[in-house]
Design a protein around this motif. Structure first.
Motif, short mmCIF file in Angstrom:
data_model
loop_
_atom_site.label_atom_id
_atom_site.label_comp_id
_atom_site.label_asym_id
_atom_site.label_seq_id
_atom_site.Cartn_x
_atom_site.Cartn_y
_atom_site.Cartn_z
N THR A 144 0.87 -1.18 0.00
CA THR A 144 0.00 0.00 0.00
C THR A 144 0.90 1.23 0.00
N GLY A 145 0.31 2.38 0.25
CA GLY A 145 1.11 3.60 0.32
C GLY A 145 2.04 3.64 1.50
N THR A 146 1.83 2.74 2.49
CA THR A 146 2.72 2.65 3.65
C THR A 146 3.16 1.19 3.81
N ALA A 147 2.58 0.49 4.81
CA ALA A 147 2.93 -0.92 5.04
C ALA A 147 2.01 -1.84 4.25
N PRO A 148 2.38 -3.11 4.07
CA PRO A 148 1.55 -4.03 3.28
C PRO A 148 0.28 -4.49 4.02
N LEU A 149 -0.64 -4.98 3.22
CA LEU A 149 -1.82 -5.68 3.72
C LEU A 149 -1.57 -7.17 3.53
N ALA A 150 -1.82 -7.97 4.59
CA ALA A 150 -1.64 -9.41 4.52
C ALA A 150 -2.96 -10.06 4.15
N VAL A 151 -3.05 -10.61 2.95
CA VAL A 151 -4.27 -11.23 2.44
C VAL A 151 -4.18 -12.74 2.68
N THR A 152 -5.19 -13.29 3.36
CA THR A 152 -5.14 -14.72 3.72
C THR A 152 -6.17 -15.57 2.98
N ARG A 153 -7.19 -14.94 2.40
CA ARG A 153 -8.20 -15.72 1.67
C ARG A 153 -8.71 -14.88 0.51
N VAL A 154 -8.82 -15.53 -0.66
CA VAL A 154 -9.23 -14.83 -1.87
C VAL A 154 -10.23 -15.67 -2.65
N GLN A 155 -10.82 -15.03 -3.65
CA GLN A 155 -11.67 -15.76 -4.61
C GLN A 155 -11.37 -15.22 -6.00
N PRO A 156 -10.62 -15.98 -6.80
CA PRO A 156 -10.36 -15.55 -8.18
C PRO A 156 -11.63 -15.64 -9.02
N ALA A 157 -11.66 -14.91 -10.11
CA ALA A 157 -12.81 -14.92 -11.00
C ALA A 157 -13.09 -16.33 -11.51
N GLY A 158 -14.33 -16.77 -11.41
CA GLY A 158 -14.73 -18.08 -11.92
C GLY A 158 -14.38 -19.25 -11.03
N LYS A 159 -13.84 -18.97 -9.83
CA LYS A 159 -13.46 -20.05 -8.92
C LYS A 159 -14.06 -19.81 -7.54
N GLY A 160 -13.93 -20.82 -6.69
CA GLY A 160 -14.42 -20.69 -5.33
C GLY A 160 -13.40 -20.04 -4.41
#
Length: 306
Positions: free
Chosen positions: A269-285
């Motif tokens: 980000t503009g400062t420290a990072p964001l830790a992403v732990t769960r996502v959903q790509p397009a067309g997937k679960g």
């Protein structure tokens, strides 16, 4: 006291249950069954399901028109209570119950008048949220307030979690107000201060701007989760961000750059990072973010938001 209750989503259910345990509910008004899921199956609202469990009469209406007004007038209720019904109460319905209508609103009025008070408050980074019970008037969320209560939220609560907490506290507050109206001790006071508005969120409101400081990115993530949903794009393809936490102690990354960590994918980000732990790509679960990262080709060369 004999009441009419109007509400639709799960956030209205605690208030319905609290009132039904102590007062007479002449009828429950809720929006019609809606198509849900991939198969678009017509499904009753959470309020309709609860009313059926409680054995209460149900009126399903997309809007509170003359026909619904006649039905409510015939019930001879003393007071109407509305919680997130999803429609506007106008005259003559406003004056149809003897004591009018009261509304549970999920903000500290006059802050965040409108359809999305919890989401807008979190996006704005408000330190304090709360609930208000007020007399319904024609102007948007502008009536005199019977009671107001700040509510403590769990650290990092997203909008859906926050709304669940506020719904429970709001149910207790609404019951107190209805009891006070019933025994003649209720007093409502004009709202104090300049109002802020909370219009309904659109899908684009969920887009994360990685150039902003971490605290602003995280505030937006919290405010739009789970609806309309936080998201970004990678090479023009949408990626939903389902779960994330600040990574304030991690080494900085350029805004939008991705890097794998042990339990998360870091996005700068503009400062420290964001830790992403769960996502959903397009067309997937939905999937673990690290598993998603492993399936990428040249992930570190990608830039979120592109």
């Amino acid at each position: 006291m004999r009441l009419v209750f109007a509400g639709t989503p799960a956030a209205a259910v605690p208030t319905l249950r609290a009132l039904a345990a102590r007062h007479e509910i002449a009828a429950v008004i809720t929006r019609p069954d809606a198509p849900l899921g991939r198969r678009r199956v017509l499904t009753p609202s959470p309020v309709a399901e609860t009313a059926e469990q409680l054995g209460l009469p149900i009126i399903k209406a997309a809007r509170l028109d003359d026909a619904v007004t006649e039905q409510i007038a015939a019930l001879d209720a003393s007071l109407g209570v509305i919680v997130a019904y999803g429609g506007i109460v106008r005259e003559p319905l406003l004056s149809t119950p003897e004591k009018g209508w009261i509304n549970l609103h999920f903000s500290l009025l006059p802050q965040w008048r409108g359809a999305a008070p919890v989401q807008r408050a979190l996006i704005a980074g408000d330190a304090e949220l709360g609930v208000s019970v007020f007399q319904l008037v024609p102007a948007l969320d502008a009536g005199d307030v019977f009671a107001m209560r700040p509510v403590a939220l769990p650290d990092g609560a997203t909008a859906d979690v926050a709304l669940g907490v506020l719904a429970d506290d709001g149910a207790a507050l609404t019951l107190d107000v209805v009891d006070a109206i019933a025994d003649g001790t209720a007093q409502a006071r004009p709202q104090q201060g300049a109002p802020t508005l909370a219009p309904k969120l659109a899908l684009d409101d969920g887009a994360l701007d990685w150039a902003q400081p971490l605290e602003r990115v995280y505030a937006r993530y919290r405010g739009v989760t789970s609806e309309p949903g936080a998201h970004t794009t990678l090479d023009g393809v949408r990626l939903k961000i389902l779960a994330a936490t600040p990574a304030s102690s991690a080494d900085p990354l350029d805004a939008g750059r991705l890097r794998a960590a042990r339990d998360a994918v870091l996005i700068g980000t503009g400062t420290a990072p964001l830790a992403v732990t769960r996502v959903q790509p397009a067309g997937k679960g939905p999937m673990n973010a690290v598993d998603w990262w492993r399936g990428l080709r040249d992930g570190e060369s990608l830039r979120a938001g592109s």
